[in-house]
Design an enzyme around this catalytic site. Structure first.
Site, PDB file in Angstrom:
ATOM      1  N   CYS A   2     -78.498 106.943   9.119  1.00 19.18           N
ATOM      2  CA  CYS A   2     -77.193 106.574   8.558  1.00 19.18           C
ATOM      3  C   CYS A   2     -76.988 107.496   7.364  1.00 19.18           C
ATOM      4  O   CYS A   2     -77.886 108.186   6.933  1.00 19.18           O
ATOM      5  CB  CYS A   2     -77.209 105.127   8.067  1.00 19.18           C
ATOM      6  SG  CYS A   2     -77.565 103.944   9.350  1.00 19.18           S
ATOM      7  N   ARG A  27     -75.070 111.991  10.838  1.00 11.66           N
ATOM      8  CA  ARG A  27     -76.246 111.096  10.779  1.00 11.66           C
ATOM      9  C   ARG A  27     -75.964 109.778  11.519  1.00 11.66           C
ATOM     10  O   ARG A  27     -76.872 108.970  11.686  1.00 11.66           O
ATOM     11  CB  ARG A  27     -76.605 110.794   9.326  1.00 11.66           C
ATOM     12  CG  ARG A  27     -76.896 112.044   8.508  1.00 11.66           C
ATOM     13  CD  ARG A  27     -77.013 111.733   7.052  1.00 11.66           C
ATOM     14  NE  ARG A  27     -78.198 110.943   6.778  1.00 11.66           N
ATOM     15  CZ  ARG A  27     -79.395 111.461   6.506  1.00 11.66           C
ATOM     16  NH1 ARG A  27     -79.529 112.770   6.493  1.00 11.66           N
ATOM     17  NH2 ARG A  27     -80.449 110.717   6.282  1.00 11.66           N
ATOM     18  N   TRP A  74     -75.523 104.339  11.912  1.00 11.28           N
ATOM     19  CA  TRP A  74     -76.077 104.434  13.256  1.00 11.28           C
ATOM     20  C   TRP A  74     -76.843 103.128  13.438  1.00 11.28           C
ATOM     21  O   TRP A  74     -77.830 102.876  12.745  1.00 11.28           O
ATOM     22  CB  TRP A  74     -77.008 105.633  13.401  1.00 11.28           C
ATOM     23  CG  TRP A  74     -77.489 105.830  14.799  1.00 11.28           C
ATOM     24  CD1 TRP A  74     -76.809 106.386  15.843  1.00 11.28           C
ATOM     25  CD2 TRP A  74     -78.756 105.440  15.322  1.00 11.28           C
ATOM     26  NE1 TRP A  74     -77.566 106.392  16.969  1.00 11.28           N
ATOM     27  CE2 TRP A  74     -78.775 105.805  16.694  1.00 11.28           C
ATOM     28  CE3 TRP A  74     -79.887 104.844  14.788  1.00 11.28           C
ATOM     29  CZ2 TRP A  74     -79.865 105.600  17.526  1.00 11.28           C
ATOM     30  CZ3 TRP A  74     -80.986 104.626  15.616  1.00 11.28           C
ATOM     31  CH2 TRP A  74     -80.964 104.995  16.965  1.00 11.28           C
ATOM     32  N   ASN A  98     -79.898 103.349   4.210  1.00 10.32           N
ATOM     33  CA  ASN A  98     -80.312 104.180   5.343  1.00 10.32           C
ATOM     34  C   ASN A  98     -81.795 103.916   5.558  1.00 10.32           C
ATOM     35  O   ASN A  98     -82.593 104.059   4.641  1.00 10.32           O
ATOM     36  CB  ASN A  98     -80.094 105.670   5.055  1.00 10.32           C
ATOM     37  CG  ASN A  98     -80.704 106.541   6.148  1.00 10.32           C
ATOM     38  OD1 ASN A  98     -80.725 106.132   7.312  1.00 10.32           O
ATOM     39  ND2 ASN A  98     -81.223 107.687   5.782  1.00 10.32           N
ATOM     40  N   GLY A  99     -82.159 103.509   6.789  1.00 10.29           N
ATOM     41  CA  GLY A  99     -83.574 103.258   7.075  1.00 10.29           C
ATOM     42  C   GLY A  99     -83.728 101.938   7.803  1.00 10.29           C
ATOM     43  O   GLY A  99     -82.779 101.413   8.381  1.00 10.29           O
ATOM     44  N   GLU A 479     -85.727 121.376  28.129  1.00 11.50           N
ATOM     45  CA  GLU A 479     -84.709 121.485  27.065  1.00 11.50           C
ATOM     46  C   GLU A 479     -83.321 121.579  27.686  1.00 11.50           C
ATOM     47  O   GLU A 479     -82.370 120.945  27.223  1.00 11.50           O
ATOM     48  CB  GLU A 479     -85.004 122.699  26.188  1.00 11.50           C
ATOM     49  CG  GLU A 479     -83.876 123.167  25.299  1.00 11.50           C
ATOM     50  CD  GLU A 479     -83.375 122.136  24.296  1.00 11.50           C
ATOM     51  OE1 GLU A 479     -84.011 121.069  24.145  1.00 11.50           O
ATOM     52  OE2 GLU A 479     -82.300 122.366  23.702  1.00 11.50           O
ATOM     53  N   LYS A 483     -80.237 118.985  26.883  1.00 14.94           N
ATOM     54  CA  LYS A 483     -78.900 119.398  26.449  1.00 14.94           C
ATOM     55  C   LYS A 483     -77.833 118.752  27.311  1.00 14.94           C
ATOM     56  O   LYS A 483     -76.852 118.206  26.827  1.00 14.94           O
ATOM     57  CB  LYS A 483     -78.771 120.925  26.512  1.00 14.94           C
ATOM     58  CG  LYS A 483     -79.455 121.683  25.411  1.00 14.94           C
ATOM     59  CD  LYS A 483     -78.693 121.653  24.120  1.00 14.94           C
ATOM     60  CE  LYS A 483     -79.266 120.790  23.031  1.00 14.94           C
ATOM     61  NZ  LYS A 483     -80.615 120.576  22.784  1.00 14.94           N
ATOM     62  N   GLU A 486     -77.690 114.816  26.849  1.00  9.51           N
ATOM     63  CA  GLU A 486     -77.296 114.209  25.567  1.00  9.51           C
ATOM     64  C   GLU A 486     -75.830 114.454  25.234  1.00  9.51           C
ATOM     65  O   GLU A 486     -75.255 113.724  24.426  1.00  9.51           O
ATOM     66  CB  GLU A 486     -78.184 114.675  24.432  1.00  9.51           C
ATOM     67  CG  GLU A 486     -78.071 116.121  24.054  1.00  9.51           C
ATOM     68  CD  GLU A 486     -78.909 116.461  22.844  1.00  9.51           C
ATOM     69  OE1 GLU A 486     -79.090 115.595  21.964  1.00  9.51           O
ATOM     70  OE2 GLU A 486     -79.392 117.586  22.775  1.00  9.51           O
ATOM     71  N   HIS A 502     -94.685 117.584  44.607  1.00  6.62           N
ATOM     72  CA  HIS A 502     -95.528 116.396  44.387  1.00  6.62           C
ATOM     73  C   HIS A 502     -94.690 115.148  44.115  1.00  6.62           C
ATOM     74  O   HIS A 502     -95.090 114.277  43.346  1.00  6.62           O
ATOM     75  CB  HIS A 502     -96.486 116.672  43.218  1.00  6.62           C
ATOM     76  CG  HIS A 502     -97.395 117.826  43.472  1.00  6.62           C
ATOM     77  ND1 HIS A 502     -98.405 117.806  44.411  1.00  6.62           N
ATOM     78  CD2 HIS A 502     -97.401 119.086  42.956  1.00  6.62           C
ATOM     79  CE1 HIS A 502     -99.015 118.972  44.438  1.00  6.62           C
ATOM     80  NE2 HIS A 502     -98.432 119.773  43.559  1.00  6.62           N
ATOM     81  N   LYS A 602     -77.789 113.008  14.321  1.00  3.62           N
ATOM     82  CA  LYS A 602     -78.378 114.340  14.172  1.00  3.62           C
ATOM     83  C   LYS A 602     -79.792 114.260  13.600  1.00  3.62           C
ATOM     84  O   LYS A 602     -80.659 115.035  13.965  1.00  3.62           O
ATOM     85  CB  LYS A 602     -77.510 115.189  13.227  1.00  3.62           C
ATOM     86  CG  LYS A 602     -78.031 116.601  13.014  1.00  3.62           C
ATOM     87  CD  LYS A 602     -78.003 117.409  14.289  1.00  3.62           C
ATOM     88  CE  LYS A 602     -78.494 118.822  14.078  1.00  3.62           C
ATOM     89  NZ  LYS A 602     -78.626 119.561  15.361  1.00  3.62           N
TER      90      LYS A 602
HETATM   91  C1  AGP Z   1     -81.722 117.816  20.200  1.00  7.36           C
HETATM   92  O1  AGP Z   1     -80.543 118.359  20.788  1.00  7.36           O
HETATM   93  C2  AGP Z   1     -81.551 116.371  19.821  1.00  7.36           C
HETATM   94  N1  AGP Z   1     -80.416 116.183  19.004  1.00  7.36           N
HETATM   95  C3  AGP Z   1     -82.819 115.742  19.290  1.00  7.36           C
HETATM   96  O2  AGP Z   1     -83.719 115.689  20.367  1.00  7.36           O
HETATM   97  C4  AGP Z   1     -83.526 116.477  18.120  1.00  7.36           C
HETATM   98  O3  AGP Z   1     -84.053 117.704  18.563  1.00  7.36           O
HETATM   99  C5  AGP Z   1     -84.689 115.599  17.643  1.00  7.36           C
HETATM  100  O4  AGP Z   1     -84.152 114.387  17.169  1.00  7.36           O
HETATM  101  C6  AGP Z   1     -85.534 116.243  16.549  1.00  7.36           C
HETATM  102  O5  AGP Z   1     -84.745 116.469  15.406  1.00  7.36           O
HETATM  103  P1  AGP Z   1     -85.350 117.414  14.244  1.00  7.36           P
HETATM  104  O6  AGP Z   1     -85.510 118.778  14.826  1.00  7.36           O
HETATM  105  O7  AGP Z   1     -84.344 117.358  13.138  1.00  7.36           O
HETATM  106  O8  AGP Z   1     -86.680 116.828  13.856  1.00  7.36           O
END
Ligand code: AGP
Length: 607
Positions: A2, A27, A74, A98-99, A479, A483, A486, A502, A602
């Protein structure tokens, strides 16, 4: 997870709070709210959904006052409703958080036993109720807040304001970052310096356990034991262009496009591109005295580490392991003394990665933070920092940070190989030479945008996609799947192409697109034979390759994306671009929120 902000201002603060919260929306954005003190009276406004909804509310129902706090949420405890939106209030107290308060259930039970009721499902509400309880017992506002803070377990960045107190804000930091901003006759708090950049560049970062009593005259800071401490006022350079979209429709598009420049910046910082060698002094790790490299990260950063593992072993000549942040400390890892432990994190605030660093810190010979935010908690707590120099990454989907992480890790592997005598100067020159070509190659890859946009329209209509790769392109396949998942919400999986037979090949039929990442490298033939197994079952192949690969295996595939020829060493960085563009354009076709996808944030600063 947050974002929190607070202002002791000389003007009406509600609009300024909203402006600051806009810089924190990355955030989390399930709901938002502000609370202000006007002539001693405490009031708040809250709205579900994006910050724009709070802005609308404030136009219809303005909130006066020159003292205020704000929050963008969040959701961790309780659904995204107005009742659960911060700031939370009890009597004279308003607080933003936040937390995660890990002992909130016990505290709720204690408060309920004292006949105190609750209005929300959140953990944060207990902070306001406890503080008000201590006010009722006669403590002054700051002491009441401090007493409540002492009762909390878990992670929190908090900011409090109090009815009747026009010139007081209390703040605290434990496990979640919090900055204090110094203005001219004004003072601020924010989850990070970016939130305060329009108001000040003079920033004090609270340390773990710190709490502060803030007035317009300044901040008095105390450590967790209540002892007064002094924390430095730093000047932070965050300019508006770096934060603005720069004319792109989305931050993600801007950040994908920035990759040639970002990679070039990393290369120039960590290598002498004329002499074709790394700059040993930039790494601060003696790999000759190291027996093992351990990398820990989450999400995209984790896939970067998995790619780097190939490089540390093949080029660095050193055993290398990779762990997911949230799993690492719970498996009681054996960390020998001569281990170099690297923690890779764009934000430098990911709770799972930070917890892993704290677990390894006293066991490893060296801990290194490979981060984009050099003032972040992970950077501050590791022995050394290897910055990825990518500039602020605002889009929730990580793109330029991924390729920047890979560039730093690639150079670190070369450095290790040279220190350990595993590669000679000629091989170093060859590899640095390959990296030096990368910015231009990335620019070529970006030019494929239109071709990929057309293809992505067809991908936007399916429910599942498979991504396949071998060697260092196997983590890249994962990866690419992440992408797509998400930001377009289409289910996708990344697999080692040799693993398909497999089990996962059972998924293959004429409706399933299968993205095969296969430059004409040493593993090409193996990968193409796996591709042919898919084609034999009518799977729709999207072959991502180079001209030689297209010539040899391009016949009969459903679609192909042909990248320029490149040295195998740089393929994981180069081939990331079409996967990013595929996800981006597919999401556009799907109409999802590219920069702020649903359910995400983020920086995940809770476990
Ligand atoms: C990546 O596109 C995602 N948003 C997420 O997996 C991100 O990589 C992950 O939360 C790690 O974040 P950081 O690199 O800030 O530690």
């Amino acid at each position: 997870m947050c974002g929190i902000v607070g202002i002791l201002g000389r003007h009406e603060v509600a609009p300024l709070l909203v402006e600051a919260l806009k810089r924190l929306e990355y955030r989390g954005y399930d709901s938002a709210g502000v609370a202000c003190i006007d002539n001693g009276r405490l009031e708040r406004r809250r709205a579900v959904g994006k910050l724009i909804n709070l802005s609308d509310l404030l136009v219809r129902n303005p909130l006066p006052g020159r003292t205020g706090i704000g929050h963008t949420r969040w959701a961790t405890h309780g659904p995204a409703t107005e009742a659960n939106a911060h700031p939370h209030m009890a009597g004279r107290v308003a607080v933003v958080h936040n937390g995660i308060i890990e002992n909130f259930k016990e505290l709720r039970a204690e408060l309920a036993a004292a006949g105190i009721g609750f209005e929300t499902d959140t953990d944060t509400e207990v902070v306001a109720l406890l503080t008000q309880k201590y006010l009722d017992e006669g403590l002054d506002p700051a002491d009441a807040a401090f007493r409540a803070i002492d009762r909390l377990a878990g992670a929190f960045a908090l900011a409090f304001i109090f009815e009747g107190e026009d010139d007081l804000m209390v703040a605290a930091r434990k496990g979640s970052p919090l900055a204090i901003g110094h203005g001219d006759g004004e003072m601020y708090v924010g989850s990070d310096a970016i939130a305060l950049a329009q108001m000040t560049n003079r920033i004090t970062y609270l340390e773990e356990g710190d709490r502060a009593i803030i007035t317009r005259a300044g901040a008095r800071i105390f450590d967790a034991d209540g002892r007064p401490v002094t924390r430095p006022v730093e000047r932070i350079a965050v300019d508006d262009y770096q934060i603005a979209k720069g004319g792109y429709r989305h931050y993600m598009a801007k950040e994908i496009a920035e990759q040639p420049k970002v990679v070039e910046t990393v290369l120039e910082s960590y290598a002498d591109l004329d002499a074709l060698r790394v700059r040993p002094e930039r790494f601060g790790i003696d790999f000759a005295a190291t027996d093992r490299v351990l990398m820990v990260a989450c999400g995209t950063a984790f896939y970067a580490c998995q790619i780097a593992r190939y490089w540390f072993e093949q080029i660095g000549g050193i055993p290398a392991d990779v762990d997911i942040g949230s799993e690492f400390r719970y498996r009681d890892p054996i960390i020998a003394p001569r281990t170099a432990a690297m923690f890779v994190s764009q934000s430098g605030e990911t709770a799972d990665t930070l917890a892993a660093l704290r677990h390894a810190r006293d066991r490893a010979a060296r801990t290194a933070a490979i981060v984009n935010v050099e003032t972040s908690t992970i950077a501050r707590e590791a022995d050394i920092t290897l910055p990825i120099l990518a500039g602020p990454e605002v889009g929730v989907a990580s793109t330029k940070a991924f390729t920047a992480q890979l560039a730093v890790l690639a150079l670190a592997a070369i450095h290790a190989g040279r220190q350990r005598g595993h590669i000679d100067a000629a091989r170093e020159a060859e590899l640095i030479g390959a990296l030096r070509e990368l910015p231009a190659l990335l620019s070529h890859a970006l030019a494929l945008g239109e071709r990929i946009r057309a293809l992505s329209e067809e991908i936007s209509l399916v429910d599942d996609v498979l991504f396949l790769g071998r060697g260092p392109l196997y983590p890249l396949a994962m990866e690419g799947a992440l992408k797509l998942k998400e930001i377009s919400y289409i289910h996708a999986e990344g697999y080692a192409s040799g693993e398909l037979k497999h089990g996962p090949i059972a998924l293959v039929d004429e409706t399933l697109p299968v993205v095969v990442i296969a430059p004409r490298d040493a593993l090409f033939d193996k990968t193409i034979s796996n591709m042919n197994e898919v084609m034999a079952r009518h799977g729709r192949i999207i072959l991502v390759t180079d001209p030689a690969g297209a010539r040899e295996a391009g016949q009969g595939v459903w679609r192909d994306i042909t990248l320029p020829e490149a040295h195998p060493f740089v393929a994981p960085l180069l081939y990331a671009v079409p996967l990013q563009l595929l996800a981006y354009h597919t999401a556009l076709h799907k109409g999802t929120d590219v920069d702020q996808p649903r359910n995400l944030a983020k920086s995940v600063t809770v476990e």
